[in-house]
Each structure stands twice: as structure tokens, then as C-alpha cells.
Design an enzyme around this catalytic site. Structure first.
Site, short mmCIF file in Angstrom:
data_model
loop_
_atom_site.label_atom_id
_atom_site.label_comp_id
_atom_site.label_asym_id
_atom_site.label_seq_id
_atom_site.Cartn_x
_atom_site.Cartn_y
_atom_site.Cartn_z
N CYS A 114 41.46 46.79 38.85
CA CYS A 114 42.39 45.67 38.76
C CYS A 114 43.50 45.73 37.45
CB CYS A 114 41.52 44.68 38.32
SG CYS A 114 40.30 44.11 39.51
N HIS A 250 46.71 39.26 35.50
CA HIS A 250 45.85 39.66 36.66
C HIS A 250 45.23 38.26 37.11
CE1 HIS A 250 43.05 41.36 39.37
NE2 HIS A 250 41.96 41.23 38.43
N ASN A 280 41.13 37.56 44.18
CA ASN A 280 41.55 38.55 43.25
C ASN A 280 41.74 39.72 44.18
OD1 ASN A 280 41.21 40.83 41.74
ND2 ASN A 280 39.42 40.11 40.71
O1 UT7 Z 1 39.18 41.49 38.41
C1 UT7 Z 1 38.39 42.20 37.81
C2 UT7 Z 1 37.66 41.88 36.87
N1 UT7 Z 1 36.84 40.77 37.54
C3 UT7 Z 1 36.73 39.56 36.91
O2 UT7 Z 1 37.54 39.16 35.89
C4 UT7 Z 1 35.60 38.51 37.46
C5 UT7 Z 1 35.15 38.22 36.04
N2 UT7 Z 1 34.12 37.08 36.38
C6 UT7 Z 1 34.09 35.94 36.98
O3 UT7 Z 1 35.08 35.37 37.46
C7 UT7 Z 1 32.84 34.85 36.96
O4 UT7 Z 1 31.99 35.58 36.23
C8 UT7 Z 1 32.31 34.67 38.49
C9 UT7 Z 1 33.37 33.74 39.15
C10 UT7 Z 1 32.13 36.06 39.16
C11 UT7 Z 1 31.12 33.94 38.06
O5 UT7 Z 1 31.16 32.70 37.59
P1 UT7 Z 1 29.94 32.37 36.40
O6 UT7 Z 1 30.35 31.15 35.69
O7 UT7 Z 1 30.26 33.58 35.38
O8 UT7 Z 1 28.72 32.34 37.30
P2 UT7 Z 1 27.43 33.34 36.96
O9 UT7 Z 1 27.58 34.95 37.69
O10 UT7 Z 1 26.83 33.19 35.66
O11 UT7 Z 1 26.45 32.66 37.95
C12 UT7 Z 1 26.08 31.20 37.92
C13 UT7 Z 1 25.19 30.90 39.11
C14 UT7 Z 1 24.10 32.02 39.42
O12 UT7 Z 1 22.77 31.22 39.84
P3 UT7 Z 1 21.70 30.88 38.65
O13 UT7 Z 1 21.31 32.51 38.29
O14 UT7 Z 1 22.20 30.14 37.53
O15 UT7 Z 1 20.51 30.26 39.62
C15 UT7 Z 1 24.61 32.71 40.62
O16 UT7 Z 1 23.63 33.14 41.29
O17 UT7 Z 1 25.99 30.95 40.36
C16 UT7 Z 1 25.21 31.63 41.35
N3 UT7 Z 1 26.12 32.30 42.20
C17 UT7 Z 1 26.75 31.44 43.38
N4 UT7 Z 1 26.54 30.06 43.76
C18 UT7 Z 1 27.29 29.66 44.72
C19 UT7 Z 1 27.00 33.50 42.23
N5 UT7 Z 1 27.80 33.30 43.11
C20 UT7 Z 1 27.77 32.19 43.89
C21 UT7 Z 1 28.42 31.59 45.02
N6 UT7 Z 1 27.96 30.33 45.50
N7 UT7 Z 1 29.27 32.41 45.77
#
Ligand code: UT7
Length: 323
Positions: A114, A250, A280
Site C-alpha cells: 500500500c 492512502h 482500499n
Molecule cells: O492498506 C494497508 C493497510 N491496511 C489498513 O490500514 C487496514 C487497517 N485496519 C482497519 O482498517 C480496521 O482494523 C478494520 C476495518 C480492518 C477492522 O476494524 P476494527 O475496528 O479494527 O475491527 P476488528 O478487526 O477489531 O474487529 C471487530 C469485530 C470482530 O468481532 P469480535 O471479535 O469483536 O466479536 C470481528 O470478527 O468485527 C468483526 N468483523 C466483522 N463483522 C462484520 C470483522 N470483519 C467483519 C465484517 N463484518 N466484515
């Protein structure tokens, strides 16, 4: 006298196929509301069958050449930032060179996921400043839809396909921050964080593989590292946050974009945001945002622009330039 690499043209290409968040509700345990609120993404473009990274790169390059009023014969070098090349080799850049009908110069790829476009632009700047090339076509192009595990809701809803391109040209400057062109760059990587974001395929497996990400761990690094690299590049350029006309970040997550802008002391009114429409697109996201920003009339000649990106590696960096 200082040599500057000045941005002369910007263009982009997006595949026709637009997929809204709601489409994922049919196949995954997810909702439009979750995707929107956690990432800011509302829709993304996906390449059609046969629509390759190099093909999209060529279409973006042609748009940038048109914008610059240049012919392909004017270009000395092509740098393509991509993590999703059509083939392991030759480079996507040399495939683009052939498809553009460019019969001289040189072409190579940069792979910094990225952060790829920031790395490619910094390398293009070095080519110009060192006298290797007078005009460089810098492209970010990706087909991340081809490395998605469609069963993984934590990654497959976040990425999209597309390509953006800029042309930089050598110009004499004064060495002051009022010069047009690239004023400063800052590149970083830390390979100890490999497991946070990688593709589980390659020559070690004999498969293309799928993207794997510990999103919340990457998130933790993002705001701090992005604000720090932007500040380093701005200090090198001799500019302060109140002089910045536009941040073109980005586009991975609106919360990262907002958090970084806040840490940089730049209001969101001065940030180009396309993540809602593109998702992204990895190395393509900054040149796509630059092109959309220019076409919308926001980015104007003379504007001071800060780009910043982070991704797999981890690799991150920033380029500060005056348009
Ligand atoms: O470009 C390269 C670099 N990449 C990035 O910059 C990405 C950086 N990260 C992010 O953008 C965020 O971390 C995400 C959008 C990927 C995720 O957001 P988050 O607020 O960090 O959520 P999380 O990963 O901590 O997940 C929270 C909950 C989890 O459930 P539990 O464990 O709390 O029960 C996940 O299993 O959300 C769940 N979850 C989803 N729920 C519904 C993960 N993906 C999904 C989904 N729909 N698609």
C-alpha cells in the site's frame, strides 16, 4: 540551482464493475452498516475477467499523458507500483511499456504494497534528480480482487481494483519550498511486522495465495507512523502544517485518515477522501485520489500537497510536493 521533479499530468482508470457493500451481505456474515462504520467504505470497483493490472495501468497512463499534453515518446522511464502483477515476471512496467508502444527508455516495478506509490514517486524523484531520466511515468495499479479470500469477511470487504498515474518532469528550481515539484520524501520499513499483513502464496507455495491481515494490529501502527513520516517529509521540505493545501492519504480506512489528519494538525476540509467509492486499492489509492482531486477542481497548480501511506512490510512513507 536545484533540480525538481514536477508533476505535469495525472490520470486514472477504474473498472466499470461497481460493487456496493450490500452485495457482501448475501455471501458473508456482514452488513453494509459494519463496513461503512468501521472503514468508511461504501462501494468498490472490481476488474472484469481479462482486465489485468497492466491493462488498467496502461489506461491510467494514457489519461495522465493526455492531461500532460505529452506523447509516449516523451517518456524516459516507467515505474509501476503494484503487488498484483499479471505475471511473476516480466515486470508490469515493461508490459505497460510494450502496450504503450514505447520503444526506448527503461521500466521496472516497485513492490511496497500500500506504500508502493509513495515509494515509486520517491524513486522517480531520485531518477530525475540524479540525471537518469527527464520524464518519468509513475503508476500505481492493482487487482486486489484476485488475491481475496472471499470467505474471509475481515479482508474481502475492504479492497478494490484500479489504477492511477502521474508524469513527473525535470525542471530547475531555486531550492526553496516555493518551488514546484517534489520538495521532500521519507521512506521507512520494518520487516519484523510481516505477519500483520501478507499474501500466503508465492514461489514457496506454488500458488498465488490470499491476502491475510490482522487489521486491528495494522490500525494501531497506522496513525502514529503516518503522522510521523508526514512530519519528517514536511520538515525536510521546510514547510509547516498551516502551509499544507491538501493531504492526499492512502485510502484504507476513514478513521485512519481522520486520525492522521488530526495528528498532523490539518483539518479534514483539506484532505482528499475517496475511500467511500474505491475501497482500499493499495498502491493505486494515492494516484487515484490525486486524479479525482484534480478532476474535481480541488487540486490546483501551486498547491502544497502531502501524500502518506502505510501497508504490508510494514512499509510506510510520505512525499511532499507542490503541484
Ligand atoms: O492498506 C494497508 C493497510 N491496511 C489498513 O490500514 C487496514 C487497517 N485496519 C482497519 O482498517 C480496521 O482494523 C478494520 C476495518 C480492518 C477492522 O476494524 P476494527 O475496528 O479494527 O475491527 P476488528 O478487526 O477489531 O474487529 C471487530 C469485530 C470482530 O468481532 P469480535 O471479535 O469483536 O466479536 C470481528 O470478527 O468485527 C468483526 N468483523 C466483522 N463483522 C462484520 C470483522 N470483519 C467483519 C465484517 N463484518 N466484515
Amino acid at each position: 540551482m536545484t533540480i525538481r521533479a514536477v508533476v505535469r499530468g495525472i490520470g486514472h482508470y477504474l473498472p466499470e464493475n461497481v460493487v456496493e457493500n450490500a452485495a457482501f451481505e448475501k455471501t458473508l456474515d456482514t452488513t453494509d452498516e459494519w463496513i461503512r462504520s468501521r472503514s468508511g467504505i461504501e462501494r468498490r470497483h472490481f476488474a472484469s475477467e481479462g482486465e489485468t493490472t497492466s491493462r488498467m495501468a496502461v489506461l491510467a497512463a494514457k489519461a495522465a499523458l493526455d492531461d500532460a499534453g505529452m506523447a509516449v515518446s516523451d517518456v524516459d522511464a516507467i515505474v509501476v507500483a503494484t503487488s498484483t502483477p499479471d505475471l511473476t515476471f516480466p515486470s508490469s512496467a515493461s508490459m505497460v511499456q510494450a502496450q504503450l508502444g514505447m520503444e526506448r527508455g527503461f521500466a521496472f516495478d516497485v513492490q511496497a504494497v500500500c506504500a508502493g506509490f509513495v515509494y515509486a514517486l520517491a524513486n522517480a524523484n531520485a531518477l530525475v534528480v540524479s540525471g537518469q531520466a527527464d520524464r518519468v511515468l509513475v503508476i500505481g495499479a492493482e487487482t486486489f480482487s484476485r488475491i481475496m479470500d472471499w470467505k474471509d469477511r475481515s479482508t474481502s470487504v475492504l479492497f478494490g481494483d484500479g489504477a492511477g498515474a502521474v508524469i513527473v518532469e525535470k525542471q530547475d528550481g531555486t531550492g526553496q519550498s516555493s518551488d514546484r515539484g517534489i520538495l521532500a520524501t521519507d521512506l521507512n520499513s520494518d520487516g519484523r511486522f510481516k505477519d500483520l499483513l501478507y499474501v500466503d502464496g508465492g514461489t514457496s507455495t506454488g500458488t498465488t495465495g490470499y491476502l491475510r491481515m490482522q487489521g486491528n494490529q495494522v490500525f494501531r501502527h497506522a496513525v502514529e507512523k503516518l503522522a510521523a513520516t508526514a512530519q519528517t517529509a514536511m520538515t525536510r521540505a521546510g514547510v509547516t502544517h498551516d502551509e499544507v493545501d491538501w493531504v492526499v492519504p492512502h485510502q484504507a480506512n476513514i478513521r485512519i485518515i481522520q486520525g492522521t489528519a488530526k495528528k498532523m494538525n490539518v483539518p479534514m476540509e483539506k484532505v482528499i477522501v475517496t475511500v467511500q467509492n474505491h475501497g482500499n486499492t493499495s498502491a493505486a489509492s494515492i494516484p487515484l485520489a490525486l486524479s479525482v482531486g484534480k478532476q474535481s477542481g480541488k487540486l490546483k497548480t501551486g498547491d502544497l500537497i502531502v501524500t502518506e501511506a502505510i501497508g504490508g512490510g510494514l512499509a510506510w512513507g510520505s512525499v511532499v510536493f507542490r503541484l
